[in-house]
Design a protein around this motif. Structure first.
Motif, short mmCIF file in Angstrom:
data_model
loop_
_atom_site.label_atom_id
_atom_site.label_comp_id
_atom_site.label_asym_id
_atom_site.label_seq_id
_atom_site.Cartn_x
_atom_site.Cartn_y
_atom_site.Cartn_z
N MET A 50 0.54 -1.30 0.09
CA MET A 50 0.12 0.08 0.05
C MET A 50 0.88 1.34 0.03
O MET A 50 0.26 2.44 -0.20
N THR A 75 1.65 5.71 1.76
CA THR A 75 0.32 6.05 2.26
C THR A 75 0.58 7.49 3.34
O THR A 75 1.77 7.78 3.38
N PRO A 77 -6.59 -2.21 1.74
CA PRO A 77 -6.49 -0.97 0.37
C PRO A 77 -7.81 -0.37 0.35
O PRO A 77 -7.76 0.92 0.21
N GLY A 95 -8.84 3.33 1.31
CA GLY A 95 -9.10 3.91 -0.13
C GLY A 95 -10.51 5.01 0.37
O GLY A 95 -10.44 5.97 -0.22
#
Length: 467
Positions: free
Chosen positions: A24, A27, A94, A98
């Motif tokens: 990921m 971030t 994710p 998101g």
């Protein structure tokens, strides 16, 4: 300054969690993973965490696995930071982040649902009340009483009075002006349907009329009725009438577009039953498409029916669809990752673990309890004695050696049957959980769960929780 997150996990999921979080990056948060010594996330509880985790360090927020049950306030009091559950499957992190780590807001909508009781004249007042309560539970805002041609409805006024006493908004649907006059005088809130030739009914009662063309497909007729009501300063709702496939469906969508373009500010209704009831297709997808159109045209009401067995949850689906499409329109996003309520047969991300990842997990197992997971290649069942893969439970049974344990064999049979269905339909499978069927599951979950299962079997199931 970026937020610092602490992720709690168990032994079997630790490696997968590291992979997912690493994938990921970058971030807007820093993270640390604490493995607290339990084998699987389903066994994690706030009380156990408090005993095993001395400190949250410099974390600003703590995330526990979605399968962790119990009151998280215990953790917030202990560590002094917000604590929340992540997704039940860590592979969904994710998507979880998101959306900013928050569930989408589906509390808003701008479409009223009129749920029609088509067979109302044939039911008793108590029967109608029961049906109305069922539709209200599914999300209906107005209960519509359908009057059948050449069928007496002697208890119409009593029914309206009983519904109003129960806190319902009521509409009455009839081609007979006598029925409509009676309904309006009895206190109905809406009357379906008036044309330019029967507008005089609206002068006799206070109910809000729904206007339709005097002749099928005639927009000029509907325009005249609208103009007449506007000249009187009366509230109304207009309906251009949705036609079924293949009897003018596409052209009827065009009519709604023209109606909204000509009258940008009026209230407009669409009756969706001509598609949901009269098409042999799953109504979840039909409702999704129709409410996408309704959202774009900013229509204000729908008339939904639930008569055909395949349309049994059409009202509940309409409720989900209006919320999802409203949120997508307001967020200027595609209508994805808002709700699984309209995903009945398939899932967008059915197989979250590959066969290779499952093999890595299986290699760590040191006990005899079976775990079952589904990958794109088929079903995977494993314990300390090995990992076995197949696409049919009968392929796997010879490897399980449960001939002398009837309850265990029964349990594995149920779970492998679910797993096979999930693999065949490309659905998400989680051991010890029923398959999700979108809105159908949501409606079923409103009922009390079966409580007569054998206690020893429950205990075995708990021990066999998947990662």
């Amino acid at each position: 300054m970026s937020e610092s997150l602490l992720f709690l996990t168990g032994k079997l999921a630790e490696k997968s969690l590291h992979k997912v979080l690493a994938g990921m990056q970058p971030t807007d948060f820093k993270y640390r993973i604490a493995q607290i010594g339990v084998s699987v996330a389903a066994l994690m509880t706030p009380e156990l965490i408090v005993r095993r985790l001395a400190s949250a360090g410099d974390a600003d927020r703590m995330l526990v696995p979605g399968l962790c049950r119990g009151d998280l306030r215990l953790l917030e009091e202990k560590y002094g930071i917000p604590v929340e559950r992540g997704p039940e499957d860590l592979k969904d992190l994710p998507q979880f982040f998101g959306r900013g780590g928050k569930a989408p807001d589906l509390s808003q909508h701008d479409v009223r649902i009129f749920a029609e009781i088509v067979e109302a004249p044939q039911l008793t007042v108590d029967g109608i009340i029961a049906r109305a309560e069922y539709f209200r539970d599914q999300g209906a805002d107005v209960i519509d009483l359908g009057c059948l041609p050449n069928t007496p409805f002697p208890h119409l006024a009593d029914t309206i009075n009983a519904l109003k006493a129960g806190g319902f908004n009521v509409s009455v649907d009839s081609l007979n002006t006598d029925d409509l006059l009676l309904a309006g005088k009895a206190g109905a809130d809406y009357l379906l349907s008036l044309t330019e030739k029967t507008l005089w009914v609206a002068d006799e009662v206070d109910a809000t009329p729904i206007l339709i063309p005097a002749k099928t497909g005639s927009l000029p007729s509907l325009y005249r009725a609208i103009d007449a009501m506007q000249a009187k300063g009366r509230a109304f709702i207009a309906d251009a009438i949705l036609d079924p496939i293949p009897f003018g469906f596409a052209e009827s969508i065009v009519r709604y577009h023209k109606l909204r373009k000509r009258y940008p500010d009026i209230q407009i209704m669409m009756g969706v039953g001509n598609l949901t009831e009269l098409t042999d297709a799953d109504t979840t997808g039909i409702n999704a498409i129709l409410f996408g159109i309704i959202s774009e045209l900013k229509l204000n009401a729908v008339l939904a029916t639930s008569v055909s067995p395949h349309a049994i949850n059409a009202v509940a689906e309409a409720d989900i669809a209006r919320r999802v499409m409203f949120a997508a329109r307001e967020d200027r996003r595609l209508p994805r990752d808002y709700s699984d309520g309209l995903l009945g047969l398939h899932d967008r991300r059915p197989f979250t673990y590959s066969s290779e990842e499952i093999a890595e997990i299986a290699a760590q197992i040191k006990d005899p309890s079976f775990r079952i997971q589904v990958s794109a290649e088929g079903m995977n069942i494993y314990n300390r004695d090995g990992l076995f893969q197949g696409q049919d439970p009968f392929e796997l049974y010879p490897h399980l050696k449960v001939d002398e344990d009837a309850s265990h064999a029964f349990y594995l049979g149920v779970e492998l049957a679910r797993a096979q269905i999930a693999w065949q339909l490309k659905k998400r499978y989680s051991q010890d959980e029923e398959l999700e069927w979108g809105c159908n599951t949501l409606q079923k979950n409103k009922q009390p769960r079966v409580a007569h299962r054998d206690a020893s079997l429950k205990e075995k199931r708990a021990k066999k929780s998947s990662t």
